[in-house]
Motif scaffolding. Structure first.
Motif, PDB file in Angstrom:
ATOM      1  N   ASP A  18       0.822  -1.218   0.000  1.00 17.12           N
ATOM      2  CA  ASP A  18       0.000   0.000   0.000  1.00 17.12           C
ATOM      3  C   ASP A  18       0.851   1.261   0.000  1.00 17.12           C
ATOM      4  O   ASP A  18       2.032   1.225   0.345  1.00 17.12           O
ATOM      5  CB  ASP A  18      -0.922   0.019   1.224  1.00 17.12           C
ATOM      6  CG  ASP A  18      -2.015   1.080   1.078  1.00 17.12           C
ATOM      7  OD1 ASP A  18      -2.292   1.494  -0.065  1.00 17.12           O
ATOM      8  OD2 ASP A  18      -2.580   1.486   2.099  1.00 17.12           O
ATOM      9  N   ASN A  57     -11.151   2.556   4.389  1.00 20.30           N
ATOM     10  CA  ASN A  57     -11.993   3.698   4.784  1.00 20.30           C
ATOM     11  C   ASN A  57     -11.829   4.881   3.819  1.00 20.30           C
ATOM     12  O   ASN A  57     -10.761   5.493   3.760  1.00 20.30           O
ATOM     13  CB  ASN A  57     -11.608   4.102   6.212  1.00 20.30           C
ATOM     14  CG  ASN A  57     -12.397   5.290   6.695  1.00 20.30           C
ATOM     15  OD1 ASN A  57     -13.130   5.933   5.937  1.00 20.30           O
ATOM     16  ND2 ASN A  57     -12.266   5.605   7.969  1.00 20.30           N
ATOM     17  N   VAL A  60     -10.400   8.627   5.012  1.00 18.26           N
ATOM     18  CA  VAL A  60      -9.124   8.977   5.665  1.00 18.26           C
ATOM     19  C   VAL A  60      -8.449  10.132   4.932  1.00 18.26           C
ATOM     20  O   VAL A  60      -8.484  10.208   3.709  1.00 18.26           O
ATOM     21  CB  VAL A  60      -8.122   7.791   5.785  1.00 18.26           C
ATOM     22  CG1 VAL A  60      -8.704   6.650   6.585  1.00 18.26           C
ATOM     23  CG2 VAL A  60      -7.642   7.333   4.445  1.00 18.26           C
ATOM     24  N   TYR A  62      -5.351  10.731   4.584  1.00 24.82           N
ATOM     25  CA  TYR A  62      -4.020  10.436   4.035  1.00 24.82           C
ATOM     26  C   TYR A  62      -4.072   9.893   2.619  1.00 24.82           C
ATOM     27  O   TYR A  62      -3.050   9.720   1.982  1.00 24.82           O
ATOM     28  CB  TYR A  62      -3.296   9.396   4.902  1.00 24.82           C
ATOM     29  CG  TYR A  62      -3.565   9.527   6.367  1.00 24.82           C
ATOM     30  CD1 TYR A  62      -2.993  10.577   7.076  1.00 24.82           C
ATOM     31  CD2 TYR A  62      -4.403   8.640   7.038  1.00 24.82           C
ATOM     32  CE1 TYR A  62      -3.253  10.723   8.429  1.00 24.82           C
ATOM     33  CE2 TYR A  62      -4.664   8.781   8.383  1.00 24.82           C
ATOM     34  CZ  TYR A  62      -4.085   9.822   9.068  1.00 24.82           C
ATOM     35  OH  TYR A  62      -4.340   9.964  10.401  1.00 24.82           O
ATOM     36  N   THR A  64      -4.475   9.081  -1.395  1.00 21.36           N
ATOM     37  CA  THR A  64      -4.149   9.801  -2.634  1.00 21.36           C
ATOM     38  C   THR A  64      -5.421   9.952  -3.454  1.00 21.36           C
ATOM     39  O   THR A  64      -5.783  11.023  -3.882  1.00 21.36           O
ATOM     40  CB  THR A  64      -3.115   9.001  -3.469  1.00 21.36           C
ATOM     41  OG1 THR A  64      -2.065   8.616  -2.604  1.00 21.36           O
ATOM     42  CG2 THR A  64      -2.583   9.830  -4.598  1.00 21.36           C
ATOM     43  N   ARG A  65      -6.120   8.843  -3.672  1.00 18.98           N
ATOM     44  CA  ARG A  65      -7.359   8.873  -4.450  1.00 18.98           C
ATOM     45  C   ARG A  65      -8.409   7.994  -3.782  1.00 18.98           C
ATOM     46  O   ARG A  65      -9.198   8.466  -2.997  1.00 18.98           O
ATOM     47  CB  ARG A  65      -7.115   8.396  -5.886  1.00 18.98           C
ATOM     48  CG  ARG A  65      -6.418   9.410  -6.756  1.00 18.98           C
ATOM     49  CD  ARG A  65      -6.215   8.847  -8.146  1.00 18.98           C
ATOM     50  NE  ARG A  65      -5.333   7.667  -8.079  1.00 18.98           N
ATOM     51  CZ  ARG A  65      -4.040   7.717  -8.350  1.00 18.98           C
ATOM     52  NH1 ARG A  65      -3.495   8.810  -8.777  1.00 18.98           N
ATOM     53  NH2 ARG A  65      -3.293   6.632  -8.258  1.00 18.98           N
ATOM     54  N   GLY A  66      -8.355   6.701  -4.099  1.00 21.30           N
ATOM     55  CA  GLY A  66      -9.448   5.832  -3.665  1.00 21.30           C
ATOM     56  C   GLY A  66      -9.159   4.975  -2.453  1.00 21.30           C
ATOM     57  O   GLY A  66      -9.915   4.076  -2.128  1.00 21.30           O
ATOM     58  N   GLY A 154       1.936   3.185   5.226  1.00 23.33           N
ATOM     59  CA  GLY A 154       1.463   2.168   4.290  1.00 23.33           C
ATOM     60  C   GLY A 154       1.339   0.781   4.895  1.00 23.33           C
ATOM     61  O   GLY A 154       0.638  -0.075   4.342  1.00 23.33           O
ATOM     62  N   GLY A 157      -2.412  -0.208   5.508  1.00 16.46           N
ATOM     63  CA  GLY A 157      -3.150  -0.732   4.356  1.00 16.46           C
ATOM     64  C   GLY A 157      -2.612  -2.075   3.881  1.00 16.46           C
ATOM     65  O   GLY A 157      -3.383  -2.951   3.472  1.00 16.46           O
TER      66      GLY A 157
HETATM   67  P1  ATP Z   1      -4.654   4.794  -4.769  1.00 13.11           P
HETATM   68  O1  ATP Z   1      -6.083   4.463  -4.570  1.00 13.11           O
HETATM   69  O2  ATP Z   1      -4.425   5.636  -5.923  1.00 13.11           O
HETATM   70  O3  ATP Z   1      -3.808   3.545  -4.683  1.00 13.11           O
HETATM   71  P2  ATP Z   1      -4.778   5.672  -2.201  1.00 13.11           P
HETATM   72  O4  ATP Z   1      -5.923   6.587  -2.260  1.00 13.11           O
HETATM   73  O5  ATP Z   1      -4.906   4.225  -1.922  1.00 13.11           O
HETATM   74  O6  ATP Z   1      -4.114   5.710  -3.558  1.00 13.11           O
HETATM   75  P3  ATP Z   1      -2.626   5.694  -0.405  1.00 13.11           P
HETATM   76  O7  ATP Z   1      -1.491   6.302  -1.149  1.00 13.11           O
HETATM   77  O8  ATP Z   1      -2.688   4.233  -0.315  1.00 13.11           O
HETATM   78  O9  ATP Z   1      -3.897   6.296  -1.073  1.00 13.11           O
HETATM   79  O10 ATP Z   1      -2.696   6.328   1.041  1.00 13.11           O
HETATM   80  C1  ATP Z   1      -3.588   5.922   2.040  1.00 13.11           C
HETATM   81  C2  ATP Z   1      -2.829   5.792   3.343  1.00 13.11           C
HETATM   82  O11 ATP Z   1      -3.733   5.767   4.438  1.00 13.11           O
HETATM   83  C3  ATP Z   1      -2.022   4.514   3.440  1.00 13.11           C
HETATM   84  O12 ATP Z   1      -0.804   4.802   4.069  1.00 13.11           O
HETATM   85  C4  ATP Z   1      -2.848   3.599   4.331  1.00 13.11           C
HETATM   86  O13 ATP Z   1      -2.066   2.695   5.045  1.00 13.11           O
HETATM   87  C5  ATP Z   1      -3.517   4.610   5.224  1.00 13.11           C
HETATM   88  N1  ATP Z   1      -4.822   4.183   5.705  1.00 13.11           N
HETATM   89  C6  ATP Z   1      -5.760   3.530   5.016  1.00 13.11           C
HETATM   90  N2  ATP Z   1      -6.848   3.307   5.760  1.00 13.11           N
HETATM   91  C7  ATP Z   1      -6.590   3.821   6.972  1.00 13.11           C
HETATM   92  C8  ATP Z   1      -7.340   3.884   8.175  1.00 13.11           C
HETATM   93  N3  ATP Z   1      -8.548   3.385   8.284  1.00 13.11           N
HETATM   94  N4  ATP Z   1      -6.758   4.494   9.236  1.00 13.11           N
HETATM   95  C9  ATP Z   1      -5.513   5.019   9.130  1.00 13.11           C
HETATM   96  N5  ATP Z   1      -4.779   4.996   8.028  1.00 13.11           N
HETATM   97  C10 ATP Z   1      -5.303   4.398   6.942  1.00 13.11           C
END
Ligand code: ATP
Length: 454
Positions: A18, A57, A60, A62, A64-66, A154, A157
């Motif tokens: 992730d 979720n 959140v 943090y 980037t997109r989905g 990461g 995730g």
């Molecule tokens: P893409 O969809 O383009 O792959 P993304 O939207 O998945 O990007 P990430 O770059 O994966 O975004 O960032 C999301 C971050 O938030 C990750 O570090 C993940 O571990 C963290 N994260 C995800 N869910 C939670 C949560 N419920 N609580 C805390 N942190 C979370």
């Protein structure tokens, strides 16, 4: 190239990845595709599931997109595991957008079956907010090896992806990727071919087109390597759907993922209003407490309450005609509100509505002065002293009462969902109601489930 293989007993090996991408490029699913390519070409592994694309979720801050993470699950000879781990790390480090401030990649490796506490952790990451320290504790306790870069976020995730085995409802997505030389250029996918595919494969594919605006939804818009993604109920329909898509650029590779997209898995748990905190997904049984209000920007705000408190809920402008439904709500209506909690300035927050179910409409009445029994004109009240007088014929009635009439509501009980362009990846669309599935013990992989042009 000959494959690396070993004799001996095989064990399950799970890989989670992730937070590798940024708004400037990259995509965790693309890295997964590259790892799969290496595993297929260079190792003797048996895939025990399609790669899993797990949406976490969606609220959140943090993401980037989905908020997607990926798991790859194989059956492999134990002697190969170290080599596979090296390959995974190499691929992640080759493609991740590490220089981006917000990219904090994580990798998780688990040998053997998925322990129940890890499954529970995954549900928490989909439905709540989790701290990095909690992920570290769980990993240690369950012997999951984790590798975190920079802030290490990461790993949350990556662990969740390994733990979410999609035993409840699930769907599939076929993700097709672009040749490297085309990354960052406008995507050349024929919209007419997407519309035809949508019609021919309905209801087994979903969210291909937003018909309110005519927008094609299978193509992203950023500089990432995804050319398009087709979401659907089973791998066969996705292969069928792929044949309809006409592109003006070559497809470098494609992979079918099994996923929790379109399942509402983030909206399973009911919460009370007093329990709501920023960034939580929520599903609340509530009573409408105010007349909805349209605010600047065309957003519609309505106050909701339950026995524990009250909160504003908002249908934002991108939800299109869904706002018209929210505007028709009246105080006293019983609804189930689905959404995500968004912090506002200070300690205030609102529920960003993702869908609503109207359980029971409040009955609404208007009361009017009685009609004159002699000439049929509506009478005039004589005020506190009581009684009514007809302005036309002068008739006076002392003991007449107001007429009470029920107003017909321009709204029906039932489910209301915004148009597909405003959906979260996890949102269950209308057409999936009734198509939900439950995982059978093992998932059988249908060939082909991937394609690599080189
Ligand atoms: P893409 O969809 O383009 O792959 P993304 O939207 O998945 O990007 P990430 O770059 O994966 O975004 O960032 C999301 C971050 O938030 C990750 O570090 C993940 O571990 C963290 N994260 C995800 N869910 C939670 C949560 N419920 N609580 C805390 N942190 C979370």
């Amino acid at each position: 190239m000959s494959k690396i293989s070993h004799f001996g007993p095989k064990i399950e090996f799970h890989i989670g990845i992730d937070d590798t991408d940024s708004v400037r490029g990259g995509c965790t699913t693309y890295i997964a595709a590259q790892i799969i390519r290496k595993l297929v070409k260079e190792f003797e592994v048996e895939f025990i599931d399609y790669p899993n694309l797990i949406r976490l979720n969606p609220n959140v801050p943090y993401k980037t997109r989905g908020n997607g993470a990926v798991a790859i699950r194989v059956l492999v000879n134990e002697n190969l595991i170290e080599e596979i781990k090296r390959t995974v790390i190499q691929e992640v480090e080759k493609w991740f957008m590490i220089e981006d401030e917000k990219t904090n990649p994580g990798i998780a490796f688990l040998r053997g079956k998925i322990p129940t506490p890890l499954k529970c952790f995954a549900k928490k990451v989909i439905r709540d907010i989790v701290e990095i320290e909690e992920a570290e504790r769980i990993a240690k306790m369950l012997n999951v090896e984790i590798i975190g870069y920079k802030e290490r976020r990461g790993i949350i995730g990556a662990l969740a992806a390994v733990g979410e085995t999609l035993d409840g409802d699930y769907t599939y997505e076929l993700l097709a990727y672009r040749k490297r030389e085309n990354w960052g250029t406008p995507r050349r996918v024929d919209p007419q071919s997407v519309m035809l595919m949508d019609r021919e494969t309905f209801p087994l594919t979903f969210n291909n087109v937003d018909y309110e605006t005519g927008r094609i939804l299978i193509t992203p818009h950023g500089p990432d390597p995804v050319l398009f993604g087709i979401r659907g109920e089973n791998p066969r329909v996705l292969i069928e759907a792929l044949k309809y898509i006409k592109t003006g650029e070559p497809i470098a590779c494609w992979v079918i993922f099994r996923t929790n997209q379109g399942t509402d898995d983030h909206l399973i748990v009911y919460r009370k209003i007093s329990e709501l905190r920023p960034y939580l997904p929520c599903k609340i049984k509530a009573i409408v407490d105010s007349k909805p209000e349209v605010i600047e920007g065309g957003h519609v705000i309505v106050r909701l309450r339950d026995e524990t408190g009250a909160i504003d809920a908002a249908a934002y402008e991108p939800t299109g005609d869904f706002r018209k439904i929210i505007q028709k709500l009246e105080p006293g209506d019983e609804i189930i509100a689905y959404g995500g909690v968004r912090p506002l300035n200070g300690s205030k927050f609102t529920v960003n509505l993702e869908k609503i179910e109207i359980v029971k409409l409040a009955r609404k009445f208007i009361s009017r002065n009685p009609k004159c029994p002699k000439c049929g004109k509506r009478m005039k009240s004589l005020g506190r002293s009581g009684g009514y007088r007809c302005k036309k014929c002068g008739l006076k009635l002392v003991d007449a009462e107001k007429e009470v009439e029920e107003i017909k509501r321009d709204l029906k009980d039932g489910l209301y969902i915004p148009p597909p362009r405003a959906h979260r990846h996890l949102t269950k669309p209308y057409q999936r109601y009734g198509l939900e599935k439950k995982r059978k013990e093992t998932i059988k992989l249908h060939e082909p489930w991937y394609y690599f042009s080189e």
